[in-house]
Motif scaffolding. Structure first.
Motif, short mmCIF file in Angstrom:
data_model
loop_
_atom_site.label_atom_id
_atom_site.label_comp_id
_atom_site.label_asym_id
_atom_site.label_seq_id
_atom_site.Cartn_x
_atom_site.Cartn_y
_atom_site.Cartn_z
N LEU A 327 0.81 -1.18 -0.05
CA LEU A 327 0.00 0.03 -0.13
C LEU A 327 0.83 1.28 -0.05
CD1 LEU A 327 -2.87 -1.20 2.55
CD2 LEU A 327 -2.81 -0.94 -0.07
N ALA A 328 2.05 1.08 0.76
CA ALA A 328 2.88 2.29 0.91
C ALA A 328 3.49 2.45 -0.83
CB ALA A 328 4.03 2.11 1.71
N SER A 329 3.71 1.54 -1.54
CA SER A 329 4.14 1.76 -2.80
C SER A 329 3.30 2.35 -3.59
CB SER A 329 4.74 0.32 -3.32
OG SER A 329 5.69 -0.23 -2.52
N ALA A 330 1.90 2.07 -3.34
CA ALA A 330 0.87 2.39 -4.16
C ALA A 330 0.92 3.87 -4.11
CB ALA A 330 -0.48 1.75 -3.98
N VAL A 331 0.92 4.23 -2.84
CA VAL A 331 0.81 5.70 -2.41
C VAL A 331 2.01 6.25 -3.17
CG1 VAL A 331 1.22 7.53 -0.41
CG2 VAL A 331 -0.33 5.42 -0.17
N LEU A 332 3.23 5.94 -2.97
CA LEU A 332 4.08 6.76 -3.76
C LEU A 332 3.87 6.67 -5.11
CD1 LEU A 332 7.15 7.82 -3.82
CD2 LEU A 332 7.98 5.19 -3.95
N LEU A 333 3.71 5.79 -5.91
CA LEU A 333 3.30 5.80 -7.24
C LEU A 333 1.99 6.96 -7.44
CD1 LEU A 333 3.66 1.85 -8.34
CD2 LEU A 333 5.23 3.70 -8.78
N THR A 334 1.23 6.62 -6.78
CA THR A 334 0.13 7.71 -7.24
C THR A 334 0.73 9.16 -6.86
OG1 THR A 334 -1.74 6.17 -6.13
CG2 THR A 334 -2.16 8.33 -6.21
N ASN A 335 1.24 9.44 -6.03
CA ASN A 335 1.86 10.73 -5.75
C ASN A 335 2.92 11.20 -6.95
OD1 ASN A 335 3.41 13.01 -4.67
ND2 ASN A 335 3.36 12.40 -2.62
N LEU A 336 3.59 10.43 -7.35
CA LEU A 336 4.54 10.57 -8.49
C LEU A 336 3.64 10.94 -9.83
CD1 LEU A 336 7.24 8.04 -7.97
CD2 LEU A 336 7.66 10.52 -7.89
N ARG A 337 2.68 10.15 -9.97
CA ARG A 337 1.93 10.37 -11.17
C ARG A 337 1.34 11.73 -10.96
NH1 ARG A 337 -0.24 7.63 -15.51
NH2 ARG A 337 -2.29 8.07 -15.96
N ALA A 338 0.37 11.96 -9.95
CA ALA A 338 -0.30 13.26 -9.81
C ALA A 338 0.75 14.45 -9.80
CB ALA A 338 -0.57 13.33 -8.36
N ALA A 339 2.05 14.44 -9.45
CA ALA A 339 2.96 15.71 -9.51
C ALA A 339 3.25 15.70 -11.09
CB ALA A 339 4.18 15.20 -8.62
N ALA A 340 3.58 14.54 -11.68
CA ALA A 340 4.03 14.44 -13.37
C ALA A 340 3.17 15.15 -13.98
CB ALA A 340 4.99 13.39 -13.50
N SER A 341 1.75 14.78 -13.77
CA SER A 341 0.55 15.14 -14.60
C SER A 341 0.02 16.27 -14.10
CB SER A 341 -0.35 13.94 -14.69
OG SER A 341 -1.01 13.73 -13.31
N ALA A 342 0.43 17.11 -13.12
CA ALA A 342 -0.60 18.32 -12.96
C ALA A 342 -0.64 19.27 -14.05
CB ALA A 342 0.25 18.90 -11.68
N GLN A 343 -1.74 19.88 -14.33
CA GLN A 343 -1.83 20.67 -15.74
C GLN A 343 -1.20 21.95 -15.43
OE1 GLN A 343 -6.08 20.68 -16.32
NE2 GLN A 343 -6.12 18.63 -17.08
N GLY A 344 -1.35 22.53 -14.21
CA GLY A 344 -0.73 23.89 -14.00
C GLY A 344 0.33 23.73 -12.77
N ARG A 345 1.03 24.96 -12.58
CA ARG A 345 1.89 25.08 -11.58
C ARG A 345 1.70 26.17 -10.54
NH1 ARG A 345 3.93 20.15 -11.26
NH2 ARG A 345 4.29 19.29 -13.39
N ASP A 346 0.52 26.66 -10.23
CA ASP A 346 0.01 27.71 -9.53
C ASP A 346 -0.36 27.01 -8.07
OD1 ASP A 346 -2.56 26.65 -10.00
OD2 ASP A 346 -2.79 28.58 -11.06
N GLY A 347 -0.61 28.03 -7.12
CA GLY A 347 -1.20 27.64 -6.02
C GLY A 347 -2.35 26.53 -5.70
N GLN A 348 -3.29 26.94 -6.59
CA GLN A 348 -4.50 26.20 -6.98
C GLN A 348 -3.94 24.74 -7.32
OE1 GLN A 348 -7.45 27.53 -9.24
NE2 GLN A 348 -9.22 26.30 -8.46
N ASP A 349 -3.30 24.51 -8.31
CA ASP A 349 -3.01 23.09 -8.64
C ASP A 349 -2.05 22.38 -7.61
OD1 ASP A 349 -3.94 23.34 -11.47
OD2 ASP A 349 -2.44 24.97 -11.85
N PHE A 350 -1.30 23.03 -6.84
CA PHE A 350 -0.51 22.53 -5.91
C PHE A 350 -1.36 21.77 -4.83
CE2 PHE A 350 1.01 22.53 -1.43
CZ PHE A 350 1.79 21.59 -1.57
N PHE A 351 -2.41 22.42 -4.31
CA PHE A 351 -3.17 22.18 -3.20
C PHE A 351 -4.17 21.06 -3.84
CE2 PHE A 351 -2.59 26.34 -1.32
CZ PHE A 351 -2.39 26.06 -0.13
N LYS A 352 -4.48 21.06 -5.23
CA LYS A 352 -5.17 19.92 -5.76
C LYS A 352 -4.31 18.66 -5.63
CE LYS A 352 -8.22 22.46 -8.81
NZ LYS A 352 -8.75 22.83 -10.10
#
Length: 439
Positions: A327-352
Motif C-alpha cells: 500500500l505504501a508503494s501504491a501511495v508513492l506511485l500515485t503521488n509521482l503520477r499526480a505531480a508529473a501530470s499536474a496541468q498547471g503550477r500555481d497554488g490552486q494546482d498544488f493544493f489539488k
C-alpha cells in the motif's frame, strides 16, 4: 437551511462562536479518552458552532483572534485524549540527561538509571519497546519544555510553544497576504477547525507545527522566494517527516537552476537538522521504528482493513507485513503520477495535487489516528473540496476503540466514518470538486 434574511450575520456569528468555544472547552477539560460519549457530545457541539462560523465566514483578523483564544483557553488543560505526551516527556528528560533519545530504548534507559525517568513514567509509555520516531525539531520543543520538571509543567510549556508557533506563522501569513478572500478561507476553515485545535494544542500533536512551517514554505514558494521556501520546508520535515511526500511536486514543477538551488538548500538544512540523529547512531533505530509503522501498527484504517480481512480468509494469517509495504508503494506511485501530470503550477494546482496525494495516503494507511487528518484539512482549505472537513469530525469516532462500554460497536462507527467520508468524496468528484450545499 440558514438564511441571512432570517438570521442576521452577527447573531449567527455570535451563536456559532459560543457553541464552538463551549464545545472546545468541554472537550479539552471534561472529555477523556475512555469516555466516548463525552467525546462525541462535546465534539459535536464544537463542530456545530464551527459550521455556523464557516457559513458566516468572518474576516481573517476575527478568525485569527478566535483561533488564538480557543488555543489559549486549552493551555491549562492536561491532555486527556492521548497518552503520547508521556513519550514526549520521556524523550525530553533523556536529552536533559545528555542522552540522545535516538540511541537508547526506553527499557534500556530505565535499567541504566537515567535521571528524570522512572518506572511510573515508563509504565505510561504506549511504545516502550521502540526507538523514538520524533524528528529533531520536535525533540527541541520536548527538551525545552522538559525543563519544567513535572509532566504537568511540561504540558503547559509545550502548549504555549505550539500556540506561539501557530500564532506567529499564521499571523505572519495574514500580514503578508493581506485581507484577501484566500486568507479568510484559510482562517475559517483551518485555523478554527476543532480537530486542529483539540488534537494540536489540546493533545500536543505536532502536525499543527508541521503545517505552520509548511504554510510558510508554500507562501514563499509561490511568492518566488525559493530559498526561504526550501528552508521552511526543511524545518517542517524536521518536525514531522510527512512533508517529504510533497517532494515530487517541487521535483516536477521546478526546472534548471531553480530546482538545483531549491534542493541544495533543502539538503543542507535538512542534513544540519538531522545531524544529531546521524551523529549518535540513531538513524537505524528511527528507521526501524518507522518501518514497524507499515508492518505492524494498525488502527482505524479503511482499505487496509478490507485487505486484511480478505487475507485472513484466504490464508488464515494477518498479512500486514506484506500489505503495508504494498500500500505504501501504491501511495508513492500515485503521488509521482499526480505531480508529473499536474496541468498547471500555481497554488490552486498544488493544493489539488497535495489533497489527492494525502487522501490516497490516508485511505491506504494501516493506521489513521484523528490528528493524521490535520494536514488534509489544511490542504482542503485551498480547494473547493469539503470532504476533509467532514472527516475531521468523523475521525473522532475512532475513540470508540478505547471505551469498554462502546468498543463492541467499533466496527459500526468505523463504517459510519468511512462511508460518510467516501460518500461525500464521490459526490464532490461527480460535481467536479464542488460542494454546492452549505454542509
Amino acid at each position: 437551511m440558514l438564511s441571512k434574511a432570517n438570521f442576521p450575520k452577527r447573531a449567527v456569528l455570535a451563536t456559532g462562536a459560543c457553541l464552538w468555544l463551549a464545545g472546545i472547552w468541554l472537550a479539552g477539560y471534561v472529555a477523556t479518552q475512555k469516555d466516548f460519549s463525552s467525546i462525541l457530545l462535546t465534539v459535536s457541539v464544537a463542530f456545530g458552532g464551527y459550521a455556523l462560523l464557516v457559513y458566516v465566514s468572518p474576516a481573517s483578523g476575527w478568525s485569527f483572534a478566535l483561533g488564538l483564544l480557543a488555543r489559549i483557553i486549552l493551555i491549562p488543560a492536561f491532555p486527556m485524549l492521548s497518552d503520547d505526551i508521556y513519550r514526549f516527556y520521556w524523550d525530553g528528560q533523556l536529552a536533559l540527561a545528555g542522552i540522545s533519545p535516538y540511541s537508547i530504548l526506553p527499557e534500556d534507559a530505565l535499567r541504566s538509571g537515567v535521571s528524570g525517568v522512572d518506572y511510573t513514567l515508563f509504565s505510561k509509555l504506549n511504545s516502550p519497546s521502540y526507538y523514538t520516531v520524533y524528528p529533531p525539531v520536535a525533540q527541541l520543543y520536548y527538551v525545552i519544555a522538559a525543563g519544567a520538571g513535572s509532566i504537568y509543567g511540561f504540558a503547559i510549556w509545550m502548549k504555549a510553544a505550539i500556540v506561539l508557533t501557530e500564532g506567529l506563522a499564521f499571523g505572519l501569513l495574514i500580514r503578508l497576504a493581506g485581507n484577501n478572500r484566500a486568507t479568510t478561507q484559510y482562517g475559517v476553515l483551518y485555523f478554527l477547525n476543532p480537530l486542529v485545535i483539540l488534537e494540536g494544542t489540546g493533545n500536543l500533536h505536532f502536525e499543527v507545527v508541521m503545517v505552520a512551517f509548511m504554510a510558510l514554505a508554500l507562501h514563499y514558494y509561490f511568492d518566488g522566494s525559493q530559498k526561504k521556501s526550501a528552508a521552511y520546508l526543511s524545518v517542517g520535515i524536521g518536525t514531522k517527516l510527512l512533508p517529504v511526500m510533497l517532494m515530487p511536486w517541487f521535483l516536477f514543477s521546478l526546472i534548471g537552476r531553480q530546482r538545483a538551488m531549491f534542493f541544495l538548500v533543502m539538503a543542507i538544512i535538512t542534513t544540519a537538522i538531522f545531524w544529531p540523529v546521524w551523529s549518535h547512531g540513531g538513524i537505524r533505530g528511527m528507521l526501524h521504528s518507522t518501518d514497524l509503522y507499515f508492518r505492524k501498527f494498525e488502527f482505524n484504517a479503511s482499505v487496509y482493513f478490507l485487505l486484511r480481512e480478505a487475507g485472513l480468509r484466504l490464508t488464515g494469517y494477518n498479512l500486514i507485513a506484506w500489505i503495508g509495504p504494498i500500500l505504501a508503494s501504491a501511495v508513492l506511485l500515485t503521488n509521482l503520477r499526480a505531480a508529473a501530470s499536474a496541468q498547471g503550477r500555481d497554488g490552486q494546482d498544488f493544493f489539488k495535487y497535495a489533497l489527492l496525494s494525502w487522501t490516497v495516503y490516508l485511505m491506504l494507511a494501516t493506521t489513521v489516528h484523528p490528528w493524521y487528518v490535520i494536514p488534509l484539512v489544511f490542504q482542503a482549505s485551498g480547494t473547493s473540496c469539503r470532504f476533509p472537513f467532514l472527516w475531521s469530525f468523523t475521525a473522532f469516532f475512532s475513540y470508540v476503540h478505547y471505551d469498554p462500554l462502546w468498543a463492541s460497536y467499533e466496527l459500526w462507527w468505523l463504517l459510519l466514518e468511512y462511508v460518510s467520508v467516501t460518500g461525500l468524496m464521490a459526490y464532490e468528484l461527480r460535481k467536479g470538486g464542488q460542494t454546492i450545499h452549505p454542509a
